[in-house]
Design a protein around this motif. Sequence first.
Motif, PDB file in Angstrom:
ATOM      1  N   UNK B 207      -9.739   0.906   6.350  1.00 56.89           N
ATOM      2  CA  UNK B 207     -10.516   2.000   5.741  1.00 56.89           C
ATOM      3  C   UNK B 207     -11.615   1.451   4.838  1.00 56.89           C
ATOM      4  N   UNK B 208     -11.375   0.294   4.248  1.00 57.58           N
ATOM      5  CA  UNK B 208     -12.406  -0.337   3.422  1.00 57.58           C
ATOM      6  C   UNK B 208     -13.570  -0.805   4.300  1.00 57.58           C
ATOM      7  N   UNK B 218      -8.781  -0.456  -8.127  1.00 57.43           N
ATOM      8  CA  UNK B 218      -7.521  -0.462  -8.851  1.00 57.43           C
ATOM      9  C   UNK B 218      -6.459   0.283  -8.072  1.00 57.43           C
ATOM     10  N   UNK B 219      -5.217   0.062  -8.469  1.00 58.72           N
ATOM     11  CA  UNK B 219      -4.080   0.699  -7.847  1.00 58.72           C
ATOM     12  C   UNK B 219      -4.222   2.223  -7.889  1.00 58.72           C
ATOM     13  N   UNK B 220      -3.828   2.873  -6.796  1.00 63.01           N
ATOM     14  CA  UNK B 220      -3.811   4.324  -6.788  1.00 63.01           C
ATOM     15  C   UNK B 220      -5.126   4.954  -6.398  1.00 63.01           C
ATOM     16  N   UNK B 221      -6.088   4.138  -5.965  1.00 56.90           N
ATOM     17  CA  UNK B 221      -7.377   4.673  -5.571  1.00 56.90           C
ATOM     18  C   UNK B 221      -7.235   5.615  -4.373  1.00 56.90           C
ATOM     19  N   UNK B 222      -7.919   6.730  -4.436  1.00 54.49           N
ATOM     20  CA  UNK B 222      -7.850   7.680  -3.325  1.00 54.49           C
ATOM     21  C   UNK B 222      -9.088   7.581  -2.466  1.00 54.49           C
ATOM     22  N   UNK B 223      -8.934   7.575  -1.134  1.00 55.72           N
ATOM     23  CA  UNK B 223     -10.126   7.547  -0.290  1.00 55.72           C
ATOM     24  C   UNK B 223     -10.881   8.872  -0.381  1.00 55.72           C
TER      25      UNK B 223
END
Lengths: 77, 223
Positions: B207-208, B218-223
Amino acid sequence: MTEQPPRAVTRKVLHNLTKNTQPWLSCDDCFALLDEYFDRRLSDPGFVDVAMATHLDACPACAEEAASLQALLEADG
Amino acid sequence: MTPVGQGEFWRSPATTDAARDPEDWVVALSMDGPDHHHALRRLHGLLLRAARHQVSRMGTLLYDAGPDLADELTHQAADEAMVALLAKLHTFQGRSRFTTWAYKFGILQAATEVRSHAWRSRQVVLDDSHYTVDLGPSVEEYAESADLARAVRRAIDQTLTPHQRRIMLALLVDAVPIDVLAERLGTNRNALYKTLHDARVRVRADLTAAGYLRAATANGNEP
């Protein structure tokens, strides 16, 4: 035979699936370090362990047990 | 009076100095003699306290059970935690209080017992292909969300192995507890968490690369 409804990857699941779980910590490592982690946090609330925090954010079972240990220690005073 | 079995004498009432913890738990638990028996009783008390605390926290999972079952699970967990702890006594290095170290064994065992009981009659589906991606967009976000849903479907189908998809779907979509899934598959929590971790790394990378997720966020990033 009744057909099961399809399982759905929802926005919540996607959020969970794309969590960055680095730095790596296994469930066994988490269990091994848990007592030391909370005893240190009780004496120093600012203590941070990034790998532990990352694991607890991504593993609900370890997170439940960690929260339980914290509550028990707090109840003990 | 019914004699207490040799392996379970810590369940018998303490006769002396019942409220005193050993000065050195590891020594007291390792040596023979009255201090050893006293330490075992005290330790079992700690494990019962931790197990009772955990069973109480997870009480909603036992909604169909009465207090007898909760009590049975508590004692079973404390007994099994006792065995697990004593097997690892040599690994205690004093980096935490002994009581904290002991509590975690009772908590882990009780949590595992409760989850296992709660799922005892539930089927766990292990399937790697029957799922949809439903991100539930608002009207204005529809086009963007549909695009993302296609990208997510592609990432899951093309970058994950069938095993990774099965584990990911069971843990994240069906919300099967990781220790229940481990028990059903004859594996352990570590192995399943590693499988999920590897799946997360692959989906994130895909996805990146496709521009749906910021790199090294950072942790928990939402697309």
